[in-house]
Design an enzyme around this catalytic site. Structure first.
Site, PDB file in Angstrom:
ATOM      1  N   THR A 133       4.921   3.733   1.749  1.00  0.00           N
ATOM      2  CA  THR A 133       3.966   4.850   1.887  1.00  0.00           C
ATOM      3  C   THR A 133       4.594   6.080   2.508  1.00  0.00           C
ATOM      4  O   THR A 133       4.286   7.213   2.121  1.00  0.00           O
ATOM      5  CB  THR A 133       2.769   4.400   2.762  1.00  0.00           C
ATOM      6  OG1 THR A 133       2.110   3.343   2.094  1.00  0.00           O
ATOM      7  CG2 THR A 133       1.778   5.526   2.988  1.00  0.00           C
ATOM      8  N   ASP A 167       7.510   0.543  -3.717  1.00  0.00           N
ATOM      9  CA  ASP A 167       6.465   0.001  -2.852  1.00  0.00           C
ATOM     10  C   ASP A 167       7.003  -1.345  -2.359  1.00  0.00           C
ATOM     11  O   ASP A 167       7.623  -2.088  -3.129  1.00  0.00           O
ATOM     12  CB  ASP A 167       5.207  -0.209  -3.707  1.00  0.00           C
ATOM     13  CG  ASP A 167       4.013  -0.657  -2.897  1.00  0.00           C
ATOM     14  OD1 ASP A 167       3.029   0.086  -2.858  1.00  0.00           O
ATOM     15  OD2 ASP A 167       4.056  -1.769  -2.325  1.00  0.00           O
ATOM     16  N   SER A 198       5.784  -4.092  -1.918  1.00  0.00           N
ATOM     17  CA  SER A 198       5.318  -5.294  -2.631  1.00  0.00           C
ATOM     18  C   SER A 198       6.318  -5.695  -3.706  1.00  0.00           C
ATOM     19  O   SER A 198       6.314  -6.831  -4.184  1.00  0.00           O
ATOM     20  CB  SER A 198       3.980  -5.035  -3.310  1.00  0.00           C
ATOM     21  OG  SER A 198       3.079  -4.515  -2.395  1.00  0.00           O
ATOM     22  N   ASP A 257       3.987  -3.255   3.994  1.00  0.00           N
ATOM     23  CA  ASP A 257       3.413  -4.519   3.502  1.00  0.00           C
ATOM     24  C   ASP A 257       4.347  -5.720   3.680  1.00  0.00           C
ATOM     25  O   ASP A 257       3.922  -6.791   4.089  1.00  0.00           O
ATOM     26  CB  ASP A 257       3.036  -4.397   2.013  1.00  0.00           C
ATOM     27  CG  ASP A 257       1.827  -3.496   1.805  1.00  0.00           C
ATOM     28  OD1 ASP A 257       1.178  -3.126   2.796  1.00  0.00           O
ATOM     29  OD2 ASP A 257       1.540  -3.146   0.643  1.00  0.00           O
ATOM     30  N   CYS A 292      -2.457 -20.030  12.538  1.00  0.00           N
ATOM     31  CA  CYS A 292      -2.865 -19.160  13.651  1.00  0.00           C
ATOM     32  C   CYS A 292      -1.715 -18.222  13.980  1.00  0.00           C
ATOM     33  O   CYS A 292      -0.551 -18.629  13.975  1.00  0.00           O
ATOM     34  CB  CYS A 292      -3.171 -19.987  14.896  1.00  0.00           C
ATOM     35  SG  CYS A 292      -4.535 -21.102  14.672  1.00  0.00           S
TER      36      CYS A 292
HETATM   37  N1  ASP Z   1       2.048  -0.468  -0.138  1.00  0.00           N
HETATM   38  C1  ASP Z   1       2.871   0.197   0.843  1.00  0.00           C
HETATM   39  C2  ASP Z   1       4.202  -0.531   0.922  1.00  0.00           C
HETATM   40  O1  ASP Z   1       4.293  -1.528   1.579  1.00  0.00           O
HETATM   41  C3  ASP Z   1       2.183   0.220   2.161  1.00  0.00           C
HETATM   42  C4  ASP Z   1       2.956   0.902   3.263  1.00  0.00           C
HETATM   43  O2  ASP Z   1       4.050   1.375   3.111  1.00  0.00           O
HETATM   44  O3  ASP Z   1       2.409   0.991   4.364  1.00  0.00           O
HETATM   45  O4  ASP Z   1       5.138  -0.092   0.302  1.00  0.00           O
END
Ligand code: ASP
Length: 343
Positions: A15, A59, A61, A92, A280
């Site tokens: 982000t 990103d 992910s 992420d 947890c």
């Molecule tokens: N979807 C973004 C990522 O992990 C979220 C972030 O950067 O905070 O690349």
């Protein structure tokens, strides 16, 4: 006058460096040079900053273990030329990458700090500027012997510095997106940056080792009430995975399903490794505390103690690549290698 520290800023995406697509409204990664232009403050820090980027910013992910290896290679190539490394990364999967780097780069004497943001750097209320600037300041910090204060892989987010392999992302919308439930923050940034010096990791290794292979043959199974163990039976097989992480309930408990128990028993007999990690976020696995975890103890399931799932996954992928016999690998999994678990 003391020499200015030099930092290599490595951009992977996330982000922090994203911009809104005017048509679809989706957040997409953009070129690092544009992002750099958004932070004129970088020119005012008394640190020499050079930058590098992975081929295609993404990103987080989309991050794969191959990206971890790419980062290891970038850091190895530049290790002797810089005092520290700051990695800009999507939040992420930041804790997975931080955990992996802590195992893949053993004995670092220099800081490797991952940071990112919840809002893109170009937006007015971005948290990215503070995160980035303070991460750089921490990475540049030396002690009175001119040694780096931080000599490990960390995550810096919203005024707190965490050990990377103890951190987890806990919020998708709060600026305070990370926690380290089983280990205190290594530093807290306020008017000053206050380090918890007793908690900092110091490796006893004389040299720094850069590990450039990883074995992804690991499965992660999260238990839940009513999990159809019969369906999972065919997954718990050595031909499918060399190691399995079980995310269990509370202090390491599971239902006493006969099907589940026999598949775990057979899997271990065939040479599979099973690691018990709690769902947890705080506290630890204590096999044998309850009747519902005694079975694990009896059949040789390893206890993850208070390790995070992210660190457990990265550690197994690392240990599987080591050229040791099965019993030695199991011993390594159970010990604290680089600050990832308490006992
Ligand atoms: N979807 C973004 C990522 O992990 C979220 C972030 O950067 O905070 O690349």
């Amino acid at each position: 006058m003391p020499k200015r520290s030099s930092i290599l800023l490595i951009y992977t995406g996330g982000t922090i460096g994203m911009i809104k697509d005017p048509v679809s409204g989706e957040l997409k990664s953009f070129d690092f040079k544009h992002m750099y232009g958004q932070i004129p403050e970088l020119n005012r820090i008394s640190v020499i900053i050079h930058s590098a980027s992975i081929e295609k910013p993404i990103d987080s992910s989309e991050i794969t273990p191959q990206h971890w290896i790419d980062l290891v290679k970038i850091i190895e190539k530049n290790y002797s030329n810089y005092d520290g490394f700051v990695i800009l990364h999507g939040s992420d999967t930041m804790s997975y990458t931080a955990s992996a780097l802590s195992f893949l780069i053993q004995g670092t004497k220099k800081p490797i700090i991952l940071t990112g943001s919840q809002l893109p750097i170009g937006t007015i209320r971005t948290d990215g500027k503070e995160n980035l600037i303070t991460a750089i300041e921490i990475a540049a910090q030396k002690d009175e012997y001119n040694q780096s204060v931080i000599q490990e892989v960390c995550v810096y987010f919203e005024y707190s510095l965490y050990r990377g392999n103890r951190s987890s992302k806990v919020s998708a919308n709060q600026f305070e997106a990370f926690k380290s439930p089983n280990y205190p923050p290594l530093a807290v940034a306020g008017v000053d940056i206050n380090y918890d010096f007793d908690k900092l990791y110091r490796s006893t290794e004389k040299t720094t080792t850069f590990w450039k292979s990883i074995d992804t043959n690991v499965a992660l199974i999260k238990l839940y009430p009513g999990l159809p163990y019969e369906t999972y039976e065919s997954l718990i097989e050595i031909s499918k995975f060399k190691a399995i992480i079980l995310e269990t309930f509370g202090s390491g408990n599971a239902p006493s399903s006969a099907v589940f128990q026999s598949s775990i028993r057979n899997y271990i007999k065939e040479g599979g490794i099973v690691l018990n990690v709690s769902q947890c976020s705080s506290g630890m696995v204590e096999q044998g505390k309850y009747e519902t975890s005694s079975f694990f103890q009896k059949v040789g399931v390893l206890s993850g103690s208070d390790i995070t799932t992210e660190a457990a996954l990265a550690k197994l992928m690392y240990v599987l690549t080591l050229d040791y016999d099965l019993e030695t690998k199991k011993k390594i999994i159970e010990i604290n290698l680089c600050g990832e678990k308490s006992s």
